[in-house]
Motif scaffolding. Structure first.
Motif, PDB file in Angstrom:
ATOM      1  N   THR A   1     -46.597  40.661 -42.596  1.00 46.16           N
ATOM      2  CA  THR A   1     -46.833  40.631 -41.159  1.00 46.16           C
ATOM      3  C   THR A   1     -46.007  39.510 -40.549  1.00 46.16           C
ATOM      4  N   MET A   2     -45.181  39.866 -39.599  1.00 43.82           N
ATOM      5  CA  MET A   2     -44.349  38.883 -38.887  1.00 43.82           C
ATOM      6  C   MET A   2     -43.542  38.022 -39.871  1.00 43.82           C
ATOM      7  N   GLY A   3     -43.353  36.752 -39.531  1.00 43.83           N
ATOM      8  CA  GLY A   3     -42.617  35.817 -40.363  1.00 43.83           C
ATOM      9  C   GLY A   3     -42.826  34.417 -39.832  1.00 43.83           C
ATOM     10  N   SER A   4     -42.509  33.429 -40.623  1.00 46.38           N
ATOM     11  CA  SER A   4     -42.640  32.042 -40.182  1.00 46.38           C
ATOM     12  C   SER A   4     -41.809  31.796 -38.924  1.00 46.38           C
ATOM     13  N   LYS A   5     -42.347  30.972 -38.024  1.00 52.04           N
ATOM     14  CA  LYS A   5     -41.594  30.623 -36.804  1.00 52.04           C
ATOM     15  C   LYS A   5     -40.222  30.062 -37.137  1.00 52.04           C
ATOM     16  N   SER A   6     -40.119  29.365 -38.267  1.00 45.51           N
ATOM     17  CA  SER A   6     -38.848  28.745 -38.641  1.00 45.51           C
ATOM     18  C   SER A   6     -37.739  29.769 -38.825  1.00 45.51           C
ATOM     19  N   ARG A   7     -38.101  30.998 -39.197  1.00 42.06           N
ATOM     20  CA  ARG A   7     -37.086  32.008 -39.488  1.00 42.06           C
ATOM     21  C   ARG A   7     -36.323  32.462 -38.251  1.00 42.06           C
ATOM     22  N   LEU A   8     -36.894  32.270 -37.057  1.00 40.86           N
ATOM     23  CA  LEU A   8     -36.187  32.710 -35.854  1.00 40.86           C
ATOM     24  C   LEU A   8     -34.960  31.851 -35.572  1.00 40.86           C
ATOM     25  N   PHE A   9     -34.921  30.626 -36.101  1.00 38.44           N
ATOM     26  CA  PHE A   9     -33.757  29.763 -35.893  1.00 38.44           C
ATOM     27  C   PHE A   9     -32.500  30.344 -36.543  1.00 38.44           C
ATOM     28  N   PRO A  10     -32.513  30.649 -37.864  1.00 36.46           N
ATOM     29  CA  PRO A  10     -31.304  31.248 -38.449  1.00 36.46           C
ATOM     30  C   PRO A  10     -31.003  32.625 -37.869  1.00 36.46           C
ATOM     31  N   ILE A  11     -32.034  33.390 -37.519  1.00 33.26           N
ATOM     32  CA  ILE A  11     -31.797  34.712 -36.926  1.00 33.26           C
ATOM     33  C   ILE A  11     -30.996  34.568 -35.634  1.00 33.26           C
ATOM     34  N   LEU A  12     -31.400  33.657 -34.771  1.00 29.78           N
ATOM     35  CA  LEU A  12     -30.698  33.496 -33.502  1.00 29.78           C
ATOM     36  C   LEU A  12     -29.294  32.932 -33.705  1.00 29.78           C
ATOM     37  N   ARG A  13     -29.097  32.128 -34.754  1.00 29.20           N
ATOM     38  CA  ARG A  13     -27.734  31.659 -35.048  1.00 29.20           C
ATOM     39  C   ARG A  13     -26.846  32.836 -35.446  1.00 29.20           C
ATOM     40  N   TRP A  14     -27.367  33.730 -36.321  1.00 30.55           N
ATOM     41  CA  TRP A  14     -26.587  34.904 -36.718  1.00 30.55           C
ATOM     42  C   TRP A  14     -26.312  35.799 -35.510  1.00 30.55           C
ATOM     43  N   VAL A  15     -27.294  35.915 -34.620  1.00 30.17           N
ATOM     44  CA  VAL A  15     -27.105  36.726 -33.410  1.00 30.17           C
ATOM     45  C   VAL A  15     -26.030  36.106 -32.524  1.00 30.17           C
ATOM     46  N   ALA A  16     -26.082  34.788 -32.368  1.00 32.72           N
ATOM     47  CA  ALA A  16     -25.094  34.104 -31.537  1.00 32.72           C
ATOM     48  C   ALA A  16     -23.680  34.270 -32.091  1.00 32.72           C
ATOM     49  N   GLU A  17     -23.573  34.387 -33.416  1.00 30.41           N
ATOM     50  CA  GLU A  17     -22.266  34.578 -34.051  1.00 30.41           C
ATOM     51  C   GLU A  17     -21.838  36.040 -34.091  1.00 30.41           C
ATOM     52  N   GLY A  18     -22.703  36.927 -33.644  1.00 28.17           N
ATOM     53  CA  GLY A  18     -22.369  38.347 -33.638  1.00 28.17           C
ATOM     54  C   GLY A  18     -22.548  39.041 -34.968  1.00 28.17           C
ATOM     55  N   ARG A  19     -23.171  38.368 -35.942  1.00 26.37           N
ATOM     56  CA  ARG A  19     -23.381  38.969 -37.266  1.00 26.37           C
ATOM     57  C   ARG A  19     -24.623  39.854 -37.295  1.00 26.37           C
ATOM     58  N   LEU A  20     -25.559  39.586 -36.406  1.00 23.31           N
ATOM     59  CA  LEU A  20     -26.721  40.438 -36.192  1.00 23.31           C
ATOM     60  C   LEU A  20     -26.748  40.791 -34.711  1.00 23.31           C
ATOM     61  N   LYS A  21     -27.168  42.007 -34.393  1.00 20.55           N
ATOM     62  CA  LYS A  21     -27.185  42.394 -32.974  1.00 20.55           C
ATOM     63  C   LYS A  21     -28.396  43.251 -32.657  1.00 20.55           C
ATOM     64  N   PRO A  22     -29.041  42.941 -31.538  1.00 18.76           N
ATOM     65  CA  PRO A  22     -30.151  43.789 -31.100  1.00 18.76           C
ATOM     66  C   PRO A  22     -29.617  45.118 -30.592  1.00 18.76           C
ATOM     67  N   ILE A  23     -30.341  46.189 -30.866  1.00 20.12           N
ATOM     68  CA  ILE A  23     -29.951  47.524 -30.423  1.00 20.12           C
ATOM     69  C   ILE A  23     -30.981  48.008 -29.402  1.00 20.12           C
ATOM     70  N   VAL A  24     -30.517  48.253 -28.195  1.00 18.39           N
ATOM     71  CA  VAL A  24     -31.389  48.674 -27.104  1.00 18.39           C
ATOM     72  C   VAL A  24     -31.243  50.178 -26.905  1.00 18.39           C
ATOM     73  N   GLY A  25     -32.364  50.892 -27.014  1.00 19.08           N
ATOM     74  CA  GLY A  25     -32.335  52.339 -26.859  1.00 19.08           C
ATOM     75  C   GLY A  25     -32.620  52.806 -25.454  1.00 19.08           C
ATOM     76  N   ALA A  26     -33.415  52.025 -24.697  1.00 20.84           N
ATOM     77  CA  ALA A  26     -33.760  52.404 -23.325  1.00 20.84           C
ATOM     78  C   ALA A  26     -34.219  51.175 -22.564  1.00 20.84           C
ATOM     79  N   THR A  27     -33.892  51.138 -21.262  1.00 18.53           N
ATOM     80  CA  THR A  27     -34.299  50.044 -20.385  1.00 18.53           C
ATOM     81  C   THR A  27     -34.984  50.631 -19.154  1.00 18.53           C
ATOM     82  N   LEU A  28     -36.146  50.071 -18.817  1.00 25.09           N
ATOM     83  CA  LEU A  28     -36.931  50.548 -17.683  1.00 25.09           C
ATOM     84  C   LEU A  28     -37.465  49.348 -16.900  1.00 25.09           C
TER      85      LEU A  28
END
Length: 337
Positions: free
Chosen positions: A285-312
């Motif tokens: 279930t979920m993950g440690s708060k600490s894990r969002l730091f490396p995730i956002l670094r990878w996102v900032a570098e373009g190595r991970l990317k959010p995929i948006v299917g619909a916006t309302l």
């Protein structure tokens, strides 16, 4: 949300502004992403005794509006992303970095009011800077699903380079994140979905092989693609309907990580497969708060990317729930505020 039930129980209206207590930050919500958790809370499957009315929404991106007493390093106007896991911050679990095992653990939008609103208040520990390369909608699409997928792929399954990872229901937010994280760690990804369109999008995202689980005995195709071995590790949240197939698609000594059960909780488990083939099954279930730091670094570098299917717009949250419930999107459904 004023009652339990279908999407029609959602209401758009006015409620009192959330207070800004000591140690908290109040944020102007710019975008909030939907999760299956929202559907489960709405139906009463999750947190059935929750007082009503209630505000859903775990994944929030926005702007700091006010800070409470004792908060340092954050000022009004900061562009931020909210970590949806709230814990006490003082217990043994929290201090060991396992805050998602805190006895007082809460998820924004489930146990406390969330982000389907203009304003939301959270502890300062739940605030991180928004990556500058992301829009509000993209930023809101990151936290819950990427945290969940990170714990599954990296912390629980400990996926290694060259392993075969089976990702069930490739179009979901968690699976979209899991495919990317697994590729980051060098795995060969086999993704499943029920439609050719979703399978094609999974391949575009990085999946090496795809399988339609709409076909009977789909697990045999997974075994064929792995030379008869089966998947070394599995990311699963599909529930009872596919559970026996998941077990049969897993290699001897393989690992399965469960993070949900969207098709039902009451599954049949062929125990001989579990003990004789020495399978390991992890709950997550979920993950440690600490894990969002490396995730956002990878996102900032373009190595991970959010995929948006619909916006309302926020006022169309009911339609957003229908899109998610009917599985009409690949990736996240996001409400703009």
């Amino acid at each position: 949300m004023e009652a339990r039930g279908g999407p029609e129980v959602l209401r758009f209206g006015e409620l009192a502004e959330p207070a800004v207590e000591a140690g908290q930050v109040r944020v102007v919500v710019k975008a909030v992403a939907l999760n299956h958790l929202d559907l489960w809370v709405r139906k009463g499957v999750a947190s059935p005794k929750l007082p009503l009315p209630h505000i859903l929404g775990a994944d929030v991106a926005g702007v700091v509006e006010a800070v409470g007493a004792g908060v340092e390093g954050l000022t009004p106007g900061d562009a931020v992303v909210l970590n949806p896991g709230v814990s006490c911050g003082r217990c043994e679990r929290c201090l060991s970095g396992q805050d998602n095992l805190c006895p007082k653990y809460q998820i924004l939008g489930e146990h406390r009011w969330g982000g389907y609103a203009e304003l939301v208040s959270v502890p300062a520990a739940n605030i991180l800077p928004k990556p500058a390369n992301l829009s509000w909608v993209e930023a809101a699409s990151v936290p819950l699903t990427f945290l969940t997928a990170w714990q599954m792929v990296v912390d629980k399954l400990q996926v290694r380079p060259g392993e075969d990872l089976l990702v069930m229901a490739a179009g979901s937010g968690v699976s979209v994140a899991a495919i990317q994280i697994a590729k980051l760690y060098g795995a060969r990804v086999i993704a499943t979905a029920s439609s050719e369109d979703k399978l094609a999008q999974a391949r575009a995202l990085g999946a090496d092989e795809t399988v339609s689980y709409a076909q009977p005995d789909w697990f045999k195709e997974v075994r064929r693609l792995t030379g008869g071995k089966g998947a070394d590790a599995v990311v699963d949240h599909t529930g009872a309907q596919y559970w026996e197939g998941v077990i049969k698609a897993t290699a001897w000594g393989g690992r399965i990580c469960l993070v949900g059960a969207s098709s039902g909780y009451e599954a049949t488990t062929p125990l001989s497969h579990v003990f004789y083939r020495q399978l390991s099954i992890f709950g997550s279930t979920m993950g440690s708060k600490s894990r969002l730091f490396p995730i956002l670094r990878w996102v900032a570098e373009g190595r991970l990317k959010p995929i948006v299917g619909a916006t309302l717009p926020l006022a169309q949250a009911t339609e957003g729930h229908r899109l998610l419930e009917e599985r009409r999107v690949f990736g996240k459904v996001v409400l703009e505020v």
